[in-house]
Design a protein around this motif. Sequence first.
Motif, PDB file in Angstrom:
ATOM      1  N   GLY A 161      36.843  45.999  49.506  1.00 29.11           N
ATOM      2  CA  GLY A 161      36.917  47.349  50.036  1.00 29.11           C
ATOM      3  C   GLY A 161      36.693  48.399  48.972  1.00 29.11           C
ATOM      4  N   GLU A 162      37.125  48.118  47.743  1.00 29.93           N
ATOM      5  CA  GLU A 162      36.929  49.055  46.637  1.00 29.93           C
ATOM      6  C   GLU A 162      35.450  49.328  46.423  1.00 29.93           C
ATOM      7  N   LEU A 163      34.624  48.285  46.478  1.00 28.72           N
ATOM      8  CA  LEU A 163      33.194  48.462  46.254  1.00 28.72           C
ATOM      9  C   LEU A 163      32.558  49.269  47.381  1.00 28.72           C
ATOM     10  N   LYS A 164      33.046  49.084  48.590  1.00 30.23           N
ATOM     11  CA  LYS A 164      32.528  49.859  49.708  1.00 30.23           C
ATOM     12  C   LYS A 164      32.861  51.341  49.530  1.00 30.23           C
ATOM     13  N   ARG A 165      34.056  51.614  49.029  1.00 31.92           N
ATOM     14  CA  ARG A 165      34.421  53.017  48.764  1.00 31.92           C
ATOM     15  C   ARG A 165      33.543  53.604  47.655  1.00 31.92           C
ATOM     16  N   VAL A 166      33.167  52.764  46.712  1.00 31.64           N
ATOM     17  CA  VAL A 166      32.322  53.216  45.614  1.00 31.64           C
ATOM     18  C   VAL A 166      30.958  53.657  46.130  1.00 31.64           C
ATOM     19  N   VAL A 167      30.385  52.893  47.065  1.00 36.57           N
ATOM     20  CA  VAL A 167      29.098  53.275  47.642  1.00 36.57           C
ATOM     21  C   VAL A 167      29.195  54.650  48.287  1.00 36.57           C
ATOM     22  N   ASN A 168      30.276  54.878  49.010  1.00 32.33           N
ATOM     23  CA  ASN A 168      30.473  56.190  49.639  1.00 32.33           C
ATOM     24  C   ASN A 168      30.588  57.290  48.591  1.00 32.33           C
ATOM     25  N   THR A 169      31.199  56.959  47.447  1.00 32.35           N
ATOM     26  CA  THR A 169      31.311  57.948  46.375  1.00 32.35           C
ATOM     27  C   THR A 169      29.937  58.291  45.816  1.00 32.35           C
ATOM     28  N   VAL A 170      29.068  57.286  45.683  1.00 32.13           N
ATOM     29  CA  VAL A 170      27.700  57.530  45.224  1.00 32.13           C
ATOM     30  C   VAL A 170      26.980  58.449  46.205  1.00 32.13           C
ATOM     31  N   LEU A 171      27.122  58.154  47.491  1.00 33.30           N
ATOM     32  CA  LEU A 171      26.465  58.973  48.515  1.00 33.30           C
ATOM     33  C   LEU A 171      26.972  60.412  48.463  1.00 33.30           C
ATOM     34  N   GLN A 172      28.282  60.573  48.326  1.00 31.33           N
ATOM     35  CA  GLN A 172      28.858  61.919  48.241  1.00 31.33           C
ATOM     36  C   GLN A 172      28.365  62.642  46.992  1.00 31.33           C
ATOM     37  N   GLY A 173      28.265  61.902  45.882  1.00 31.56           N
ATOM     38  CA  GLY A 173      27.774  62.510  44.646  1.00 31.56           C
ATOM     39  C   GLY A 173      26.344  62.984  44.774  1.00 31.56           C
ATOM     40  N   LEU A 174      25.484  62.152  45.376  1.00 29.05           N
ATOM     41  CA  LEU A 174      24.085  62.550  45.582  1.00 29.05           C
ATOM     42  C   LEU A 174      23.998  63.759  46.509  1.00 29.05           C
ATOM     43  N   ASP A 175      24.844  63.779  47.541  1.00 25.04           N
ATOM     44  CA  ASP A 175      24.826  64.904  48.489  1.00 25.04           C
ATOM     45  C   ASP A 175      25.333  66.194  47.859  1.00 25.04           C
TER      46      ASP A 175
ATOM     47  N   GLY B 294      40.358  52.238  41.860  1.00 25.13           N
ATOM     48  CA  GLY B 294      40.080  53.660  41.983  1.00 25.13           C
ATOM     49  C   GLY B 294      39.331  54.254  40.807  1.00 25.13           C
ATOM     50  N   GLU B 295      39.290  53.546  39.668  1.00 27.32           N
ATOM     51  CA  GLU B 295      38.662  54.118  38.473  1.00 27.32           C
ATOM     52  C   GLU B 295      37.135  54.167  38.584  1.00 27.32           C
ATOM     53  N   THR B 296      36.538  53.186  39.272  1.00 29.90           N
ATOM     54  CA  THR B 296      35.069  53.190  39.398  1.00 29.90           C
ATOM     55  C   THR B 296      34.596  54.437  40.129  1.00 29.90           C
ATOM     56  N   ALA B 297      35.250  54.740  41.264  1.00 28.46           N
ATOM     57  CA  ALA B 297      34.874  55.940  42.023  1.00 28.46           C
ATOM     58  C   ALA B 297      35.101  57.193  41.188  1.00 28.46           C
ATOM     59  N   LYS B 298      36.170  57.190  40.400  1.00 31.03           N
ATOM     60  CA  LYS B 298      36.455  58.346  39.536  1.00 31.03           C
ATOM     61  C   LYS B 298      35.370  58.505  38.479  1.00 31.03           C
ATOM     62  N   ASN B 299      34.927  57.386  37.916  1.00 32.28           N
ATOM     63  CA  ASN B 299      33.858  57.432  36.914  1.00 32.28           C
ATOM     64  C   ASN B 299      32.572  58.018  37.503  1.00 32.28           C
ATOM     65  N   ILE B 300      32.243  57.573  38.700  1.00 34.88           N
ATOM     66  CA  ILE B 300      31.013  58.050  39.344  1.00 34.88           C
ATOM     67  C   ILE B 300      31.104  59.547  39.630  1.00 34.88           C
ATOM     68  N   ARG B 301      32.248  59.984  40.110  1.00 41.39           N
ATOM     69  CA  ARG B 301      32.417  61.423  40.345  1.00 41.39           C
ATOM     70  C   ARG B 301      32.265  62.208  39.053  1.00 41.39           C
ATOM     71  N   GLY B 302      32.768  61.638  37.951  1.00 38.12           N
ATOM     72  CA  GLY B 302      32.646  62.309  36.658  1.00 38.12           C
ATOM     73  C   GLY B 302      31.208  62.516  36.238  1.00 38.12           C
ATOM     74  N   VAL B 303      30.366  61.528  36.514  1.00 34.19           N
ATOM     75  CA  VAL B 303      28.945  61.638  36.180  1.00 34.19           C
ATOM     76  C   VAL B 303      28.280  62.736  37.003  1.00 34.19           C
ATOM     77  N   PHE B 304      28.526  62.729  38.310  1.00 29.57           N
ATOM     78  CA  PHE B 304      27.871  63.702  39.186  1.00 29.57           C
ATOM     79  C   PHE B 304      28.398  65.122  38.970  1.00 29.57           C
ATOM     80  N   GLU B 305      29.617  65.259  38.478  1.00 28.06           N
ATOM     81  CA  GLU B 305      30.155  66.587  38.204  1.00 28.06           C
ATOM     82  C   GLU B 305      29.646  67.134  36.872  1.00 28.06           C
ATOM     83  N   TYR B 306      29.280  66.248  35.949  1.00 27.21           N
ATOM     84  CA  TYR B 306      28.899  66.670  34.599  1.00 27.21           C
ATOM     85  C   TYR B 306      27.454  67.169  34.528  1.00 27.21           C
ATOM     86  N   VAL B 307      26.539  66.448  35.179  1.00 29.80           N
ATOM     87  CA  VAL B 307      25.106  66.661  34.954  1.00 29.80           C
ATOM     88  C   VAL B 307      24.554  67.983  35.495  1.00 29.80           C
TER      89      VAL B 307
END
Length: 359
Positions: free
Chosen positions: A184-198, A145-158
């Motif tokens: 499955g964790e990596l697949k969830r991460v891709v979705n997090t990237v997509l959500q961050g971009l959106d 779960g930390e990878t998705a959290k890290n990605i969300r942190g980047v998209f929320e900061y910039v």
Amino acid sequence: MSADYTSLRRIGNEFAKQLAKQNDHDGAKAIQAILRKRGVPLQASGYAEALPRDAASRLPLLEEGQWPTTPIMLNGEPGATISQFIDDAKHIDLLSEKGVSARLGLLLYGPPGTGKSLLAGHVAASLGRPFYIARLDSLISSRLGETAKNIRGVFEYVPAKKAVLFLDEMDAIAKVRDDRHELGELKRVVNTVLQGLDSLTDDVVTIAATNHPHLLDPAIWRRFPYKAEISLPDRDVRESLWLHFLYEGQEARRDEATLLAQVSDGLNGADIENIGLAARRRAILSGAEPALAKILLAVSGSRSGSARLIGNDDLDAQAKRTLSSFLSDKGGINQAEIARIIGVSRQMVNKYLKEVQDG
């Protein structure tokens, strides 16, 4: 006492950029060298910008990059795409007002060493925006779960920084979601990237880079309206690269740069930079400029991503034989010119070529 290290870096970067425009590249590099020290006294006092961090390692998820002073040289088609992207980004308010704005997302793809990271920095400099780099391979955490959290942190900061966000090594986590070999964790991460971009508004500039475009999920491609393939440099760009990195822009050396461009097909921009700067270092330390033949020999032994540096020894018979064959086969250069370059008679060049042909 108060200090704002981040603002100091941005002002310093702007000053370095202006010096570079005035061809004071040494001054620009000196300022950037100071800025690269990251202001340890200010950071120790707590004045540096608080970047989002990984919960486990406490390492920053982003780094604030510097605007580059090294020029960018591109083949024709991607250059037109980049120019249009920058123009649209500069006028995003007008385009939004007219209802024709597009997401400011640019995807750069192509082999390593072709200048994708450098290009992203130039875009930030052209727009006058801070430049934040997220190396996506470093965002991956072993904790669930930390990878998705890290990605969300980047998209929320910039978004609040009115910056350029550069997502480097995009293929590290944006792989095809139906790949059964991925967890499955990596697949969830891709979705997090997509959500961050959106989640980004139209005025946020996002640039992504990948060396492996075939690994990217099609949904990632759709999030980037602007796409540019950064391929190996063509002959004209190679000539400009040699002239800049080896001959420091001296027009009197244009013929040598043209010859080097002719025989360096297949090398990337980083290879040419490495060979050129290595030759200049040898010139400074030895007090004599390396012979063109030595530079050409280094080129003959180089492959894309693996540049051979300039040797210190004089060319022996085997090196001259190798170089004669290389210049004849790849450069299409006549024997008289080869003889002039390597410093032997035309008859000796003919002998070398016969020996190579006979095996």
